[in-house]
Design a protein around this motif. Structure first.
Motif, PDB file in Angstrom:
ATOM      1  N   GLN A 139      45.241  47.891  44.570  1.00 49.63           N
ATOM      2  CA  GLN A 139      44.064  47.707  45.409  1.00 49.63           C
ATOM      3  C   GLN A 139      44.221  48.426  46.743  1.00 49.63           C
ATOM      4  N   TYR A 178      43.602  50.833  35.294  1.00 50.61           N
ATOM      5  CA  TYR A 178      42.807  49.621  35.092  1.00 50.61           C
ATOM      6  C   TYR A 178      43.715  48.462  34.711  1.00 50.61           C
ATOM      7  N   GLU A 180      46.711  48.101  35.420  1.00 51.48           N
ATOM      8  CA  GLU A 180      47.606  47.738  36.519  1.00 51.48           C
ATOM      9  C   GLU A 180      46.845  47.219  37.729  1.00 51.48           C
ATOM     10  N   GLY A 181      45.557  46.960  37.565  1.00 50.05           N
ATOM     11  CA  GLY A 181      44.878  46.264  38.643  1.00 50.05           C
ATOM     12  C   GLY A 181      43.699  46.982  39.260  1.00 50.05           C
ATOM     13  N   LEU A 182      43.447  48.161  38.825  1.00 47.83           N
ATOM     14  CA  LEU A 182      42.259  48.834  39.356  1.00 47.83           C
ATOM     15  C   LEU A 182      41.037  48.005  38.992  1.00 47.83           C
ATOM     16  N   SER A 183      40.120  47.949  39.926  1.00 46.02           N
ATOM     17  CA  SER A 183      38.961  47.090  39.719  1.00 46.02           C
ATOM     18  C   SER A 183      38.256  47.416  38.391  1.00 46.02           C
ATOM     19  N   GLY A 184      37.823  46.349  37.727  1.00 47.46           N
ATOM     20  CA  GLY A 184      37.126  46.524  36.453  1.00 47.46           C
ATOM     21  C   GLY A 184      35.831  47.296  36.614  1.00 47.46           C
TER      22      GLY A 184
ATOM     23  N   ASN B   2      51.848  40.287  33.981  1.00 45.38           N
ATOM     24  CA  ASN B   2      51.307  39.922  35.290  1.00 45.38           C
ATOM     25  C   ASN B   2      49.875  39.428  35.150  1.00 45.38           C
ATOM     26  N   PHE B   4      47.113  40.686  35.340  1.00 44.88           N
ATOM     27  CA  PHE B   4      46.103  41.511  34.672  1.00 44.88           C
ATOM     28  C   PHE B   4      46.289  41.564  33.158  1.00 44.88           C
ATOM     29  N   ARG B   7      43.628  42.121  30.463  1.00 48.81           N
ATOM     30  CA  ARG B   7      42.951  43.419  30.379  1.00 48.81           C
ATOM     31  C   ARG B   7      43.412  44.233  29.162  1.00 48.81           C
ATOM     32  N   ILE B  11      41.112  46.832  26.829  1.00 48.48           N
ATOM     33  CA  ILE B  11      41.489  48.201  26.437  1.00 48.48           C
ATOM     34  C   ILE B  11      41.577  48.313  24.917  1.00 48.48           C
TER      35      ILE B  11
END
Lengths: 419, 639
Positions: A139, A178, A180-184, B2, B4, B7, B11
């Motif tokens: 972020q 994505y 690894e935390g990039l905004s959806g 973690n 996320f 997600r 994917i």
């Protein structure tokens, strides 16, 4: 303890199996694509399938070597790989051999090295190394910039060749970011921009702008109280309008005419099966004529008789579709999807985030190739010259995909070890 | 692991969704949409037609009248043509640059991607020179064809000619013909087209993207071979035909000879004729126009298209019908004082004052007065009203095949003219007219139109004593020598055999006994029975007509000869017929040389009209030309 067991038991044999299956499918189809009844020998180093056999053997040896290397090697050396790749990418612009309009090859003896292939896994490695370092948050703006740079530098160098197809491959790594935390929203916005891009090309620029503004107006009118909502919509609309005009400009001025044509063919704006649409049309004919069960091994006529261009490299899937039919296509697609799902499952079982991130990178790159390559042969994606992993003819691509995959296998085999 | 972690499912979901999209699309184009399958066939398969050899046409003794000769059609696929030395190319096939551009444009207009004919019918010689250089001209290739060749250049109107199919032919054939195919246009070539053309074969060759042949599709399992056309054995006698054509040189008219015992046509001469080889090859168009605009109309098939009033030969029919109706007997005598008075002051004149004649003598001397009386007896003194008498008479005449088509196996036959009673009822405004109103019918003048074929058929009927076989030109088809059943059926004309003898007696006396009208044409050892006719022609000299059969017993040949503007029947038509009969029956000509030479050298062409060849150019309008008759014929109809 499991980690005490030998390497042999820690390797994921499912992936190895799929890998070898795809290589074998590839070899048979390359054989069929260039098969000449007058010269039916199976092993002939003058032919593509003869050479591909050599490449497969080489790749397997290389894969074995990678599995035997030390685990830390890849993490530690990733900046060096990356640096060397960048140097090669620069070098190729000066000493490279021009093949088919792309300055992509460095001749070394009788072999030709394609640095852009190696940029894929070296970028993945560096991205994994960077993101796995502690106390990083995607972020953070700075982190995002570094990640982007890692990807954009090789991309830009590849664009200079110019090899748009290979360069676009790097966009697939957005999946890694994505995860690894990039905004959806990134994915959603990305999808929206793609939609906007297509709409702009299909319809009048002003019409698309008008409709966009109208939708924004309705949205704002329906929710007058919420100031931040109004601001978001307004900014979004403004960006979209700028994007639309950028697309218009880029399409007319930046894209080369053959790229424009390929896009137009896909969008149905050009209907010229003898000219611009020839490749795509012939490719669809070859695949479409396969029917449910295909014409049988070596019985395909469209690919064997050169109707489909690049029939052993980028359009190898035509041979699969023609000779093995929908059944064969189904098997190949299923193999790829199984491979991708398996890679992600493996990636998620890692304790090391480096391995996980790298695994996602591998999956993303393979996915991009798989989707774009098959998609272009059946008219879902504009023709972009990238190979079908493990199946297409070509030493550089086979070896680089093998390295990409086997580094992950090696890292995975060590999942129980010390991070 | 973690925060996320979930997600991964997004994917993986995307991966699976995209794969499903690919599979759906694959399923659609591979399994549901069949058009790609067909396109693939189009890509790879080239259907190469194999043209069958057209059937040969032989004469009745098996000598060849028409055979095939190889030629080479130059084909082009415009899209595959690469730049080349146009001048050299034009030189090789003998065209100029403008022609080249025109032809190339035409080919492009037809299609850029499929082949069309660039230049037709290169001769073997041209092809030999061109072949060596063919590789320099990608996009061009050569297809073997065969064209017709006529070794003796005879019987043009009988044989007809072949030509490229028209759009209409293609439509009518429901897929059999394609652009550039050949089809019989007239003559036997047309009427037996379906037998002569044979069955086209197809080779399914595979080609690669560069149109290089890659062998037969499915090892040739779907290839078919070409089946040659059937061989036709025509009824024509080649030598007789040739002799007939020689005799008719420089004369306008026809000869038709029939074998009475079979209806087979031995000779079918239409004069002036043309060399059928003119209708073949690259000069065909030019030749066709020239022939079509020739004022003498060589393309006019006179034996079946020219209609003449028969003149005195018609007396034979009236003599037969008169007996059959009981109006006269063989010994019925009428007195000739130089004409027949049928009311009013002017008689129907007779050539001589014949005095009293019986039936045979009336034929021998061709007495008009006698037939005026016979006709009056049939029409007016039949015990019914004249109009009904006429109807009966007309029916009787019609049975001889007059006024209707004989249905010969040639296209474009005309039926001639036999008037009905209503014509006269209309003309005289009531049906109370009598024989005097159309007395010229008694001597074969007036509203009568008879083709030479019909004349010959009457001669054959008389020879057979009362019946005829349908005259035909093809006696057997193919290896099995198939004969159409309709050709073995006897057609009776409704006159009893016994009534023929006195008439035949008279016809024999015409030739063999003084003062017969054709004694000049008698042959020493053959009894010819014939009848002369001199057809009045208001436009010029009378037409010379003669029909006959021989020998008297067990006749072998029946013949009709018409020589336009030849004057009396005995001057030209009878000698020609007699020469042909002799030739046919004895296979030689024993007549004095001057006798034959007079005919061979005789020129009866209408001189003033023909002498300056390049007269004001006639409109090359084929339809109007064909419709028009000779002046004599139309004029006679009006009389």
């Amino acid at each position: 303890m499991i980690n005490q067991r030998s390497l042999f038991f820690n390797i994921d044999w499912i992936i190895i199996f799929i890998y070898i299956t795809l290589c074998v499918i590839g070899w048979f189809n390359i054989h069929a694509a260039v098969y000449d009844p007058q010269n039916p020998s199976i092993v002939d180093l003058d032919t593509n399938y003869g050479k591909q056999l050599l490449f497969i053997v080489t790749a397997l040896i290389l894969g074995a070597v990678i599995l035997l290397l030390d685990n830390k090697f890849f993490n530690a050396f990733s900046p060096i790989f990356y640096g060397v790749t960048l140097i090669l990418l620069v070098v190729v612009l000066f000493v490279g051999r021009n093949v088919g309009g792309n300055q992509a090859w460095i001749p070394i003896g009788s072999f030709r090295l394609q640095p852009s292939e190696f940029a894929k896994f070296s970028s993945c490695l560096l991205l994994a190394k960077y993101l796995s370092s502690t106390n990083l948050k995607l972020q953070d703006f700075q982190t995002l910039i570094v990640c982007t740079l890692i990807l954009v530098i090789p991309m830009a160098l590849i664009m200079l060749q110019p090899d748009t197809g290979s360069a676009l491959t790097f966009t697939s790594l957005v999946f890694v970011l994505y995860r690894e935390g990039l905004s959806g929203y990134t994915l959603v916005i990305g999808a929206l921009f793609i939609a906007l891009f297509v709409l702009t090309l299909l319809f009048n620029t002003w019409a698309v702008t008008g409709i966009l503004v109208a939708i924004a107006a309705v949205l704002i009118a329906s929710n007058k109280k919420n100031r931040s909502f109004i601001t978001t919509i307004a900014i979004g609309t403004a960006i979209s309008v700028v994007f639309i005009f950028c697309v218009d400009f880029a399409y007319d001025s930046i894209l080369q005419s053959h790229q424009r044509n390929r896009i137009d063919v896909i969008l149905g704006k050009i209907n010229d099966p003898r000219g611009e649409g020839y490749n795509l049309n012939q490719s669809k004919i070859a695949i479409g004529s396969g029917g449910l069960w295909g014409k049988g091994y070596l019985q395909g006529t469209q690919t064997k008789y050169d109707f489909v261009p690049e029939q052993s490299t980028d359009f190898i899937f035509c041979t699969v579709g023609e000779e093995w039919g929908f059944a064969g296509s189904f098997v190949v697609v299923t193999l790829y999807v199984t491979l991708l799902i398996r890679i992600i499952n493996l990636a998620e079982r890692q304790r090391s985030s480096f391995t996980r991130i790298y695994g996602y990178g591998v999956a993303s790159i393979l996915f991009f190739h798989f989707f774009v390559n098959i998609g272009m042969t059946i008219g879902l994606v504009p023709v972009i010259g990238i190979p079908l992993p493990f199946i297409s003819y070509g030493g550089s691509s086979l070896i680089s995909f093998t390295i990409l995959l086997f580094i992950f296998l090696k890292l995975d085999s060590n999942r129980m070890g010390v991070i | 692991m973690n925060s996320f972690f979930p997600r991964r499912y997004v994917i993986q979901g995307i991966f699976i969704a995209i794969a499903l999209v690919l599979l759906l699309r694959l399923f659609y184009i591979q399994v549901i949409d069949k058009s790609y399958f067909l396109s693939a066939k189009d890509n790879v398969l080239r259907r190469i037609p194999i043209f069958p050899a057209r059937g040969l046409i032989l004469d009745r003794t098996g000598k060849v009248l028409v055979q095939n000769e190889p030629v080479y059609d130059l084909m082009v696929i415009p899209n595959e043509v690469k730049p080349f030395d146009t001048l050299e190319f034009c030189g090789l096939i003998g065209i100029n640059k403008e022609d080249f551009d025109k032809k190339f444009k035409k080919a492009i207009k037809y299609s850029r991607y499929t082949s069309s004919i660039f230049e037709k019918q290169l001769s073997a010689l041209t092809y030999a020179a061109f072949q060596e250089k063919l590789y320099e001209y990608p996009g061009f290739y050569v297809v073997n064809r065969s064209v017709r060749y006529y070794p003796d250049s005879i019987a043009a109107q009988f044989l007809g000619y072949i030509g490229e199919v028209s759009e209409r032919d293609i439509e009518k054939s429901v897929g059999f013909y394609r652009k550039g195919d050949y089809i019989g246009k007239t003559g036997v070539e047309k009427s037996y087209e379906e037998l002569l053309r044979g069955q086209r074969g197809v080779q399914q060759l595979m080609v690669d993207a560069f149109n290089r042949p890659k062998g037969h599709f499915a090892d040739g399992r779907y290839d078919t071979i070409a089946v040659s056309g059937e061989r036709l054995i025509s009824s024509l006698d080649k030598d007789l035909q040739k002799f007939g054509e020689q005799l008719m040189v420089n004369k306008i008219g026809s000869i038709v000879a029939i074998e009475p015992s079979s209806g087979e046509i031995l000779t079918f001469v239409s004069s002036p004729s043309y060399n059928p080889n003119l209708m073949v090859g690259r000069q065909r168009g030019k030749n066709y126009t020239a022939l079509n605009t020739d004022p003498l109309k060589p393309m006019f098939i006179r034996p079946i298209q020219a209609e003449y009033p028969p003149g005195s030969i018609f007396k034979v029919i009236n003599a037969l019908l008169g007996q059959q109706f009981g109006s006269i007997k063989a010994d019925t005598r009428f007195f000739c004082g130089g004409g027949y008075y049928y009311g009013g002051s002017r008689p129907m004149k007779c050539t001589h004052v014949h005095g009293s004649s019986d039936l045979p003598r009336s034929i021998q001397v061709s007495c008009n007065t006698y037939y005026g009386n016979v006709y009056a007896a049939m029409i007016d003194r039949s015990g019914m009203r004249s109009v009904n008498g006429f109807k009966r008479w007309r029916e009787g005449v019609a049975k001889f095949g007059i006024g209707s088509r004989l249905d010969i196996d040639l296209p474009h036959e005309r039926k001639g003219l036999l008037p009905t009673d209503s014509l006269y009822t209309k003309r005289y405004r009531n049906d109370k007219w009598r024989s005097g109103y159309n007395i010229s019918l008694s001597i074969g003048q007036g509203e009568l139109g008879i083709t030479p074929l019909q004349m010959a058929n009457v001669a054959a009927t008389v020879a057979n004593r009362g019946f005829f076989y349908k005259p035909h030109l093809v006696k057997a088809i193919g290896e099995k020598k198939y004969i159409k059943p309709e050709y073995t059926k006897k057609n009776y004309v409704g006159v009893d055999a016994k009534y023929f003898e006195p008439v035949i007696q008279g016809m024999s006396m015409v030739v063999n006994q003084f003062p017969g009208t054709a004694t000049y044409s008698a042959i020493y050892n053959i009894e010819i029975c014939g009848k002369t006719g001199t057809v009045q022609n208001p436009h010029g000299d009378d037409h010379s007509v003669f029909f006959a059969f021989a020998p008297r017993n067990n006749p072998k040949i029946a013949i009709a000869v018409v020589v336009e503007n030849g004057g009396h029947g005995s001057t030209w038509a009878a000698p020609i017929a007699s020469l042909l009969i002799e030739k046919y029956l004895t296979d030689s000509t024993k007549r004095d040389k001057y006798y034959v030479d007079r005919i061979l050298k005789g020129n009866l062409l209408p001189r003033p009209k023909v002498a300056p060849k390049p007269v004001a150019p006639k409109k090359p309008d084929s339809s109007s030309n064909k419709q028009k008759q000779q002046p004599a014929v139309t004029a006679n109809k009006k009389r």
